[in-house]
Design a protein around this motif. Structure first.
Motif, PDB file in Angstrom:
ATOM      1  N   LEU A 324    -108.966   0.048   4.121  1.00 38.91           N
ATOM      2  CA  LEU A 324    -109.292  -1.381   4.035  1.00 38.91           C
ATOM      3  C   LEU A 324    -109.644  -1.776   2.603  1.00 38.91           C
ATOM      4  CD1 LEU A 324    -111.423  -1.868   7.287  1.00 38.91           C
ATOM      5  CD2 LEU A 324    -109.080  -2.619   6.875  1.00 38.91           C
ATOM      6  N   SER A 325    -110.322  -0.887   1.884  1.00 39.46           N
ATOM      7  CA  SER A 325    -110.659  -1.186   0.488  1.00 39.46           C
ATOM      8  C   SER A 325    -109.410  -1.292  -0.371  1.00 39.46           C
ATOM      9  CB  SER A 325    -111.582  -0.095  -0.079  1.00 39.46           C
ATOM     10  OG  SER A 325    -112.792  -0.015   0.653  1.00 39.46           O
ATOM     11  N   LEU A 326    -108.418  -0.443  -0.105  1.00 36.24           N
ATOM     12  CA  LEU A 326    -107.196  -0.478  -0.894  1.00 36.24           C
ATOM     13  C   LEU A 326    -106.334  -1.685  -0.569  1.00 36.24           C
ATOM     14  CD1 LEU A 326    -106.173   3.288  -0.874  1.00 36.24           C
ATOM     15  CD2 LEU A 326    -107.323   2.007  -2.671  1.00 36.24           C
ATOM     16  N   LEU A 327    -106.528  -2.262   0.609  1.00 40.91           N
ATOM     17  CA  LEU A 327    -105.761  -3.462   0.950  1.00 40.91           C
ATOM     18  C   LEU A 327    -106.169  -4.668   0.104  1.00 40.91           C
ATOM     19  CD1 LEU A 327    -105.511  -3.369   4.856  1.00 40.91           C
ATOM     20  CD2 LEU A 327    -103.679  -3.034   3.195  1.00 40.91           C
ATOM     21  N   VAL A 328    -107.381  -4.640  -0.430  1.00 41.74           N
ATOM     22  CA  VAL A 328    -107.866  -5.789  -1.203  1.00 41.74           C
ATOM     23  C   VAL A 328    -107.044  -5.995  -2.479  1.00 41.74           C
ATOM     24  CG1 VAL A 328    -109.850  -6.755  -2.415  1.00 41.74           C
ATOM     25  CG2 VAL A 328    -110.165  -5.617  -0.205  1.00 41.74           C
ATOM     26  N   PRO A 329    -106.875  -4.982  -3.355  1.00 42.93           N
ATOM     27  CA  PRO A 329    -106.007  -5.213  -4.528  1.00 42.93           C
ATOM     28  C   PRO A 329    -104.542  -5.424  -4.152  1.00 42.93           C
ATOM     29  CG  PRO A 329    -106.685  -2.918  -4.408  1.00 42.93           C
ATOM     30  CD  PRO A 329    -107.499  -3.654  -3.397  1.00 42.93           C
ATOM     31  N   VAL A 330    -104.079  -4.771  -3.071  1.00 47.39           N
ATOM     32  CA  VAL A 330    -102.706  -4.991  -2.626  1.00 47.39           C
ATOM     33  C   VAL A 330    -102.510  -6.445  -2.211  1.00 47.39           C
ATOM     34  CG1 VAL A 330    -101.030  -4.416  -0.825  1.00 47.39           C
ATOM     35  CG2 VAL A 330    -102.301  -2.593  -1.968  1.00 47.39           C
ATOM     36  N   LEU A 331    -103.505  -6.998  -1.504  1.00 50.52           N
ATOM     37  CA  LEU A 331    -103.450  -8.401  -1.109  1.00 50.52           C
ATOM     38  C   LEU A 331    -103.492  -9.318  -2.331  1.00 50.52           C
ATOM     39  CD1 LEU A 331    -103.603 -10.489   1.259  1.00 50.52           C
ATOM     40  CD2 LEU A 331    -106.088 -10.317   1.055  1.00 50.52           C
ATOM     41  N   VAL A 333    -102.320  -8.725  -5.437  1.00 51.35           N
ATOM     42  CA  VAL A 333    -101.086  -8.730  -6.240  1.00 51.35           C
ATOM     43  C   VAL A 333     -99.836  -8.926  -5.393  1.00 51.35           C
ATOM     44  CG1 VAL A 333    -102.120  -7.284  -8.004  1.00 51.35           C
ATOM     45  CG2 VAL A 333    -100.904  -6.206  -6.123  1.00 51.35           C
ATOM     46  N   GLY A 334     -99.897  -8.610  -4.102  1.00 49.15           N
ATOM     47  CA  GLY A 334     -98.768  -8.861  -3.210  1.00 49.15           C
ATOM     48  C   GLY A 334     -97.669  -7.826  -3.218  1.00 49.15           C
ATOM     49  N   THR A 335     -97.981  -6.547  -3.550  1.00 49.49           N
ATOM     50  CA  THR A 335     -96.966  -5.501  -3.519  1.00 49.49           C
ATOM     51  C   THR A 335     -97.628  -4.155  -3.276  1.00 49.49           C
ATOM     52  OG1 THR A 335     -95.179  -4.409  -4.752  1.00 49.49           O
ATOM     53  CG2 THR A 335     -97.059  -5.190  -6.010  1.00 49.49           C
ATOM     54  N   LEU A 336     -96.853  -3.229  -2.683  1.00 47.26           N
ATOM     55  CA  LEU A 336     -97.315  -1.863  -2.475  1.00 47.26           C
ATOM     56  C   LEU A 336     -96.766  -0.911  -3.530  1.00 47.26           C
ATOM     57  CD1 LEU A 336     -97.025  -1.464   1.408  1.00 47.26           C
ATOM     58  CD2 LEU A 336     -99.119  -1.294   0.069  1.00 47.26           C
ATOM     59  N   ARG A 337     -95.864  -1.370  -4.394  1.00 46.91           N
ATOM     60  CA  ARG A 337     -95.280  -0.512  -5.420  1.00 46.91           C
ATOM     61  C   ARG A 337     -96.304  -0.304  -6.530  1.00 46.91           C
ATOM     62  NH1 ARG A 337     -90.061   1.032  -7.067  1.00 46.91           N
ATOM     63  NH2 ARG A 337     -89.113  -0.185  -5.365  1.00 46.91           N
ATOM     64  N   LEU A 338     -96.731   0.943  -6.707  1.00 45.88           N
ATOM     65  CA  LEU A 338     -97.814   1.232  -7.640  1.00 45.88           C
ATOM     66  C   LEU A 338     -97.431   0.927  -9.078  1.00 45.88           C
ATOM     67  CD1 LEU A 338     -99.126   4.574  -6.097  1.00 45.88           C
ATOM     68  CD2 LEU A 338    -100.114   2.302  -5.888  1.00 45.88           C
ATOM     69  N   SER A 339     -96.175   1.135  -9.449  1.00 41.90           N
ATOM     70  CA  SER A 339     -95.768   0.846 -10.827  1.00 41.90           C
ATOM     71  C   SER A 339     -95.878  -0.640 -11.141  1.00 41.90           C
ATOM     72  CB  SER A 339     -94.340   1.331 -11.063  1.00 41.90           C
ATOM     73  OG  SER A 339     -93.457   0.753 -10.122  1.00 41.90           O
ATOM     74  N   GLU A 340     -95.558  -1.500 -10.180  1.00 43.20           N
ATOM     75  CA  GLU A 340     -95.696  -2.945 -10.394  1.00 43.20           C
ATOM     76  C   GLU A 340     -97.159  -3.353 -10.479  1.00 43.20           C
ATOM     77  OE1 GLU A 340     -93.583  -5.264  -7.597  1.00 43.20           O
ATOM     78  OE2 GLU A 340     -91.661  -4.240  -7.884  1.00 43.20           O
ATOM     79  N   ALA A 346    -101.626  -5.309 -17.766  1.00 48.82           N
ATOM     80  CA  ALA A 346    -101.365  -4.962 -19.161  1.00 48.82           C
ATOM     81  C   ALA A 346    -101.989  -5.937 -20.152  1.00 48.82           C
ATOM     82  CB  ALA A 346     -99.852  -4.890 -19.403  1.00 48.82           C
ATOM     83  N   GLY A 347    -102.693  -6.947 -19.699  1.00 52.17           N
ATOM     84  CA  GLY A 347    -103.194  -7.976 -20.596  1.00 52.17           C
ATOM     85  C   GLY A 347    -104.533  -7.705 -21.220  1.00 52.17           C
ATOM     86  N   GLY A 348    -105.111  -6.533 -21.014  1.00 49.53           N
ATOM     87  CA  GLY A 348    -106.412  -6.231 -21.584  1.00 49.53           C
ATOM     88  C   GLY A 348    -107.451  -5.946 -20.518  1.00 49.53           C
ATOM     89  N   PHE A 349    -108.676  -5.676 -20.970  1.00 49.46           N
ATOM     90  CA  PHE A 349    -109.765  -5.274 -20.084  1.00 49.46           C
ATOM     91  C   PHE A 349    -110.022  -6.299 -18.989  1.00 49.46           C
ATOM     92  CE2 PHE A 349    -114.362  -4.560 -19.211  1.00 49.46           C
ATOM     93  CZ  PHE A 349    -114.291  -3.230 -18.828  1.00 49.46           C
ATOM     94  N   HIS A 350    -109.920  -7.581 -19.315  1.00 48.33           N
ATOM     95  CA  HIS A 350    -110.263  -8.630 -18.354  1.00 48.33           C
ATOM     96  C   HIS A 350    -109.197  -8.792 -17.268  1.00 48.33           C
ATOM     97  CE1 HIS A 350    -107.605 -10.681 -21.171  1.00 48.33           C
ATOM     98  NE2 HIS A 350    -107.377 -11.587 -20.240  1.00 48.33           N
ATOM     99  N   THR A 351    -108.002  -8.215 -17.465  1.00 49.60           N
ATOM    100  CA  THR A 351    -106.943  -8.342 -16.461  1.00 49.60           C
ATOM    101  C   THR A 351    -106.958  -7.201 -15.442  1.00 49.60           C
ATOM    102  OG1 THR A 351    -105.328  -7.170 -17.842  1.00 49.60           O
ATOM    103  CG2 THR A 351    -105.472  -9.563 -18.090  1.00 49.60           C
ATOM    104  N   TRP A 352    -107.865  -6.249 -15.593  1.00 46.51           N
ATOM    105  CA  TRP A 352    -107.951  -5.167 -14.615  1.00 46.51           C
ATOM    106  C   TRP A 352    -108.379  -5.750 -13.272  1.00 46.51           C
ATOM    107  CZ3 TRP A 352    -110.710  -0.595 -17.581  1.00 46.51           C
ATOM    108  CH2 TRP A 352    -109.914  -0.248 -18.680  1.00 46.51           C
ATOM    109  N   LEU A 353    -107.788  -5.245 -12.205  1.00 48.34           N
ATOM    110  CA  LEU A 353    -107.970  -5.859 -10.891  1.00 48.34           C
ATOM    111  C   LEU A 353    -109.399  -5.756 -10.377  1.00 48.34           C
ATOM    112  CD1 LEU A 353    -104.688  -4.815  -9.044  1.00 48.34           C
ATOM    113  CD2 LEU A 353    -105.363  -7.077  -9.837  1.00 48.34           C
ATOM    114  N   ALA A 354    -110.169  -4.795 -10.865  1.00 47.97           N
ATOM    115  CA  ALA A 354    -111.568  -4.712 -10.435  1.00 47.97           C
ATOM    116  C   ALA A 354    -112.346  -5.956 -10.815  1.00 47.97           C
ATOM    117  CB  ALA A 354    -112.226  -3.471 -11.042  1.00 47.97           C
ATOM    118  N   PHE A 355    -111.896  -6.687 -11.842  1.00 46.84           N
ATOM    119  CA  PHE A 355    -112.599  -7.878 -12.312  1.00 46.84           C
ATOM    120  C   PHE A 355    -111.878  -9.165 -11.925  1.00 46.84           C
ATOM    121  CE2 PHE A 355    -112.975  -4.573 -15.767  1.00 46.84           C
ATOM    122  CZ  PHE A 355    -114.149  -4.021 -15.252  1.00 46.84           C
ATOM    123  N   ALA A 356    -110.883  -9.056 -11.029  1.00 47.04           N
ATOM    124  CA  ALA A 356    -110.121 -10.246 -10.652  1.00 47.04           C
ATOM    125  C   ALA A 356    -110.970 -11.218  -9.845  1.00 47.04           C
ATOM    126  CB  ALA A 356    -108.873  -9.846  -9.859  1.00 47.04           C
TER     127      ALA A 356
END
Length: 564
Positions: A324-331, A333-340, A346-356
């Protein structure tokens, strides 16, 4: 029976006849292999098969390369005292030099594969018609002509270079190289992590940890332990289910190893970029519990069965909040492909999903807690519980099979840390925006190398993964083990409801809060500030401990030991 003293343990007796026999065997193998290579070359010239790359590799190149290995082994055995003295003088250089060398080798292999791929793409339509007997687009003559920039000739150097590059065009060669890289990475990871955990636990407990084997901080301790474990007797107790007892370690290790197949180390550094890569990795980690249960049941030992049942109960429970925790970042960004998912950060520290948003921030914490239980790490190490169950499901194992379980555990630790890195902490990107280094990509090979070190590359992914592995070690040697009823309470009545609320909140946030709106920007800024303060505090604590490391123990413990 001969008397065995402490002096024998510290300085084992060396049999000169055994040394001479080993040298003779290796030298004999070298001469034999050189003879095979020479006769093979004569046979190929006689049958006019010198243009056949497979025949050259099998009959000439293979035996010659193996002869080089056996000759090196003979030299090492004959000069072991000199080599040992050199290693004791410069162990730190050997340790860090080995790490840098492995990085360079992997990087050069990737460059060679890319070079062959570009060579195949640059072919003209008439050149594509000339194919090898094995389906490859590039023949030896075409590769040689591309290397020299003119028609192929009989020069030895271009011919050997073309022969070395020819196999790299086949997918099978790429897959074999990838599998060897994964296997080598997991082995080095486990050896390093075992040594590292001993050092971490020692420092936390005001000890030094390994300090003698290999010299500098006991860097070769894990290697020595591995050699010892391989030589130990493989004991199977009476009454044990022998087939299942033998199978269990492999059923625990192979799934943990297979998880690396879909784990990307970079945008292009992935064995298989799967659309459902995240599901595949979680499925592989879920199979590991079957090996643990099988080990406990097949041992025919009540302590082993208790440990196996605890693992089954714990694993089945904590997989739900972890998923369930992993579904949150997947939800988000809207994809299961890890490379995407990694490329989107890639936009810097503030673009990391933990801070979205606040819910991805909490999901990162809940996932990390659930991953500790998934990997049997303290305070959730109930399946082993040395103070209660002797060694849990490992009680009856010894030697190499016992070692495999620990390799599987450390491999799983890095996998769950890698998932957290990709889904929450910027994947393979540095805290600096990737756009700042765009100019380096146009400056050739060295510019790309600098770009990979400073802005985006596998080194950042590995560094973040090891940082989270370190936190797992830190937690293990800081927090006490909790009871099984407390483990289940923490999952069913705390973590599970929390992750359900986080998932619901993330869904509502994505529906009600515009992605580029003012509220989203303010929340992102606050969370980024909290994350930056946390990272700065972590670095400050680590630096303080390093600067005052000699205060942890007295001079009697520090001064006499090498590398202290």
């Amino acid at each position: 029976m001969a008397e065995f003293t402490a002096a024998d343990a510290i300085k084992p007796r060396w049999d000169p006849t055994l040394k001479d026999r080993a040298i003779r065997v290796f030298v004999g193998l070298t001469i034999l292999l050189i003879g095979v290579a020479v006769m093979g070359h004569v046979a190929l010239r006689f049958f006019r098969l010198t243009d056949n790359p497979i025949a050259l590799l099998l009959v000439v190149i293979g035996p010659a390369a193996t002869a080089g290995v056996t000759l090196t082994a003979a030299l090492v055995v004959s000069a072991h005292a000199v080599i040992g003295a050199i290693l004791r003088k410069i162990p730190g250089v050997v340790f860090w030099g080995g790490i840098v060398s492995m990085i360079v080798v992997v990087w050069l292999a990737a460059l060679l594969f890319g070079y062959v791929e570009r060579m195949a793409d640059a072919q003209t339509p008439p050149e594509r018609l000339a194919r090898t007997a094995f389906g490859g687009e590039l023949t030896l003559l075409e590769i040689q002509a591309h290397l020299t920039g003119s028609e192929a000739n009989r020069d030895v150097a271009p011919a050997l270079a073309a022969l070395a590059l020819w196999p790299l065009q086949f997918q099978l060669a790429r897959d074999l190289a990838g599998l060897l890289a994964i296997l080598g990475f997991v082995n080095i990871l486990a050896m390093f992590a075992i040594w590292w955990e001993r050092k971490v636990s020692g420092r936390i407990q005001s000890r030094l940890g390994p300090m003698r084997v290999g010299g500098w901080h006991g860097w070769a301790q894990s290697l020595a332990d591995g050699i010892k474990l391989i030589q130990k007797e493989d004991i199977i107790m009476d009454g044990a289910d022998r087939p299942l007892f033998r199978l269990a370690p492999y059923l625990a290790f192979v799934p943990a190893l297979s998880a690396f197949i879909a784990l990307p180390f970079g945008g292009y550094w992935v064995f298989r970029s799967l659309d459902v890569g995240l599901i595949f990795i979680l499925a592989m980690l879920g199979i590991e519990v079957v090996g643990v249960i099988m080990a406990g049941w097949a041992s025919n030992n009540k302590w082993s069965v208790y440990g196996a049942m605890r693992e089954a109960c714990q694993m089945v429970s904590y997989e739900i909040p972890m998923g369930l925790s992993l579904l949150v970042p997947v939800l988000t960004v809207g994809t299961l492909r890890l490379s995407e998912i990694g490329d989107l950060q890639a936009g810097g520290f503030h673009t990391w999903l933990a801070f979205a948003n606040p819910f991805t921030f909490v999901a990162a914490l809940t996932y990390f807690i659930a991953s500790l239980a998934n990997c049997k790490r303290a305070p959730f190490d109930l399946p082993e519980a040395e103070s209660e169950l002797v060694a849990g499901f490992l009680t009856e194992y010894s030697g190499f099979r016992w070692c495999l379980f620990f390799f599987a555990e450390y491999a799983a630790m890095f996998v769950v840390s890698g998932i957290a890195t990709i889904l929450f902490f910027g994947a393979w990107h540095s805290p600096l925006p990737e756009s700042w280094g765009a100019g380096l990509l146009a400056r050739g090979v060295w510019g790309k190398a600098a770009y990979g070190v400073l802005f985006s590359g596998p080194l950042w992914f590995v560094a973040k993964g090891f940082a989270l592995v370190y936190v797992q070690m830190w937690v293990r040697w800081t927090l006490p083990r909790i009871r099984l009823d407390q483990v289940m309470y923490a999952c069913v009545q705390v973590l599970l409801p929390m992750t359900m609320l986080v998932l619901l909140g993330a869904t509502l946030w994505s529906l009600l809060v515009p992605a580029g709106g003012r509220l989203a920007a303010i929340v992102n800024g606050l969370l980024t500030l909290i994350g930056a303060v946390g990272v700065a505090g972590f670095i400050a604590i680590m630096s303080y401990g390093f600067m005052h490391r000699r205060r942890l123990v007295g001079t009697l413990a520090v001064d006499p030991l090498p590398g202290a």
